[in-house]
Design an enzyme around this catalytic site. Structure first.
Site, PDB file in Angstrom:
ATOM      1  N   CYS A  66       0.773  -1.103  -0.010  1.00  0.00           N
ATOM      2  CA  CYS A  66      -0.151  -0.060   0.138  1.00  0.00           C
ATOM      3  C   CYS A  66       0.788   1.325   0.125  1.00  0.00           C
ATOM      4  CB  CYS A  66      -0.873   0.177   1.255  1.00  0.00           C
ATOM      5  SG  CYS A  66      -2.078   1.386   1.387  1.00  0.00           S
ATOM      6  N   CYS A  75      -2.174  -0.227   9.109  1.00  0.00           N
ATOM      7  CA  CYS A  75      -1.492  -1.259   8.647  1.00  0.00           C
ATOM      8  C   CYS A  75      -0.126  -1.201   9.251  1.00  0.00           C
ATOM      9  CB  CYS A  75      -1.726  -1.482   7.188  1.00  0.00           C
ATOM     10  SG  CYS A  75      -3.286  -1.725   6.428  1.00  0.00           S
ATOM     11  N   TYR A 244     -22.860  -9.204  25.708  1.00  0.00           N
ATOM     12  CA  TYR A 244     -22.351  -8.311  24.771  1.00  0.00           C
ATOM     13  C   TYR A 244     -22.691  -8.973  23.253  1.00  0.00           C
ATOM     14  CZ  TYR A 244     -19.119  -7.930  28.706  1.00  0.00           C
ATOM     15  OH  TYR A 244     -18.844  -7.802  30.063  1.00  0.00           O
ATOM     16  N   GLU A 265     -27.342  -6.847  25.650  1.00  0.00           N
ATOM     17  CA  GLU A 265     -26.544  -5.871  24.962  1.00  0.00           C
ATOM     18  C   GLU A 265     -26.922  -4.541  25.341  1.00  0.00           C
ATOM     19  OE1 GLU A 265     -24.415  -3.596  22.888  1.00  0.00           O
ATOM     20  OE2 GLU A 265     -24.083  -5.881  22.504  1.00  0.00           O
ATOM     21  N   CYS A 332     -10.956  -9.998  21.436  1.00  0.00           N
ATOM     22  CA  CYS A 332     -10.200  -9.197  20.337  1.00  0.00           C
ATOM     23  C   CYS A 332      -9.080  -8.626  21.071  1.00  0.00           C
ATOM     24  CB  CYS A 332     -10.899  -8.271  19.669  1.00  0.00           C
ATOM     25  SG  CYS A 332     -11.789  -6.787  20.989  1.00  0.00           S
TER      26      CYS A 332
END
Length: 377
Positions: A66, A75, A244, A265, A332
């Protein structure tokens, strides 16, 4: 100015070397590099430095595909092949479980790499600048105007072409259903968050996603997560709790064969979609730490997919008090997952296995799915 040889990678993506016995973290450096760097932070136990020059480039390096990669903060790992990146992520999971989670032995499966390495993102969030919308520069709030984004899925890349070079007055969100072709631009001069809706298909289920409501940014990765959560949940039946829950990714797929699904949620952006996508679920429109204590009766499987900070103490205590037979953790952030897994292990749960997933190529981020089982069942 310092000179240092890089021999490892930190969980956050920086290269690590040692100078006078002290760890030196250098953003943009990779193992095998010999670099000069400017010291930014100098502490008794570590130094953080900014890459100045490559004296000897690592043999791992390649040309970054890129043209914006050197400036854009999106990135940070394009300088090495995806297979190398995936290996670093596998090592980061193993290291966090040992160092933060204090697990002597745990099964960490070989990392999965679903989907393509480019063209995978179904959503981009862009910020305004005089040169047009773009992304924040690494470690800064300055905006780098972009002409393209190689991570954008084709339908999103077409939206990038529409906004390139326009100065704009505010943030833009570009999102698309990669399997439906539906696409929308949200922001000033475009659709308002309350009006914009796209549809995406995962595991054969159609999901309505409104405005800026959260949905997994990699649709192929979402499909992989659903299959892993289904595998970790085990034999379906009884009560599944989806904490969640977002717009209902796991409630609508993994939860379908369960007798009862309770989805928790707090985001108003997501709850309307959740009710639409999973009409049979019992929806608690509350934060997890308030919704989990309201559970009544036995819980067979609890799926938890918290934000990057992990589960707060009250939510984790409520989860443990609910005594689900199986907990499926989707995370995550490997550091907060390791922390939460240790607290669950100390409360009577065995961490049976962890599956890393390279859902965000060219970034240091790694997703994990894990199965924890209560030991007095």
């Amino acid at each position: 100015m310092i000179e240092v040889t890089i021999d490892a990678v930190a969980a956050g993506g920086d290269g690590i070397g040692r100078l006078d016995g002290k760890a030196v973290f250098v953003a943009g450096a990779v193992p095998g590099d010999v670099v000069t760097a400017d010291v930014v932070v100098d502490k008794p136990r570590f130094t953080r430095a900014r890459l100045d020059d490559l004296i000897t480039p690592s043999p791992l390096r390649r040309s970054m595909p890129c043209p914006h990669a050197a400036e854009c903060g999106g990135c940070s790992w394009q300088m090495v092949e995806r297979t190398v990146q995936a290996g670093w992520k596998q090592e980061a999971v193993v290291a966090a479980l040992a160092r933060i989670g204090r697990f002597d032995q745990v099964t960490v499966r070989p990392i999965l790499t679903p989907g393509p390495e480019f063209g995978y993102r179904n959503r981009l969030d862009l910020h305004p600048s005089p040169g047009g919308p773009g992304f924040h520069r690494a470690g800064s709030h300055d905006v780098v105007a972009i002409g393209l984004c190689l991570l954008a899925a084709p339908a999103v890349a077409a939206l990038v072409d529409e906004v390139v070079g326009r100065a704009g007055e505010g943030d833009l969100t570009l999102r698309a259903g990669t399997r439906t072709g539906e696409a929308v631009i949200i922001g000033p001069g475009h659709a308002a968050p309350g009006e914009a809706v796209i549809t995406e298909i995962v595991d054969g289920v159609r999901f309505q996603v409104s405005g800026r409501a959260f949905f997994q940014p990699n649709t192929d990765g979402a499909e992989t997560l659903v299959e892993l959560v289904r595998q970790a949940a085990g034999e379906p039946g009884g009560v599944l709790v989806d904490a969640y829950a977002g717009v209902g990714l796991f409630s609508a797929t993994v939860g379908e064969p369960f007798e009862r699904v309770v989805a928790i949620e707090s985001s108003r952006r997501a709850v309307g979609d959740l009710r639409r996508n999973v009409p049979t679920a019992e929806v608690l429109a509350l934060p997890a730490h308030l919704g989990l204590p309201r559970l009544d009766g036995d819980v067979d499987v609890a799926v938890v997919d918290p934000p990057r900070d992990g589960m707060d103490g009250a939510a984790l205590a409520a989860l443990i008090a609910a005594r689900p037979r199986v907990v499926v953790s989707v995370s995550c952030d490997v550091a907060t997952f390791a922390r939460d897994a240790r607290l669950m292990a100390d409360s009577g749960y065995e961490l049976e296995w962890v599956q890393p997933v390279d859902q965000f190529p060219h970034t240091p981020h790694v997703e994990t799915v894990a199965r924890l089982v209560r030991q007095d069942t």
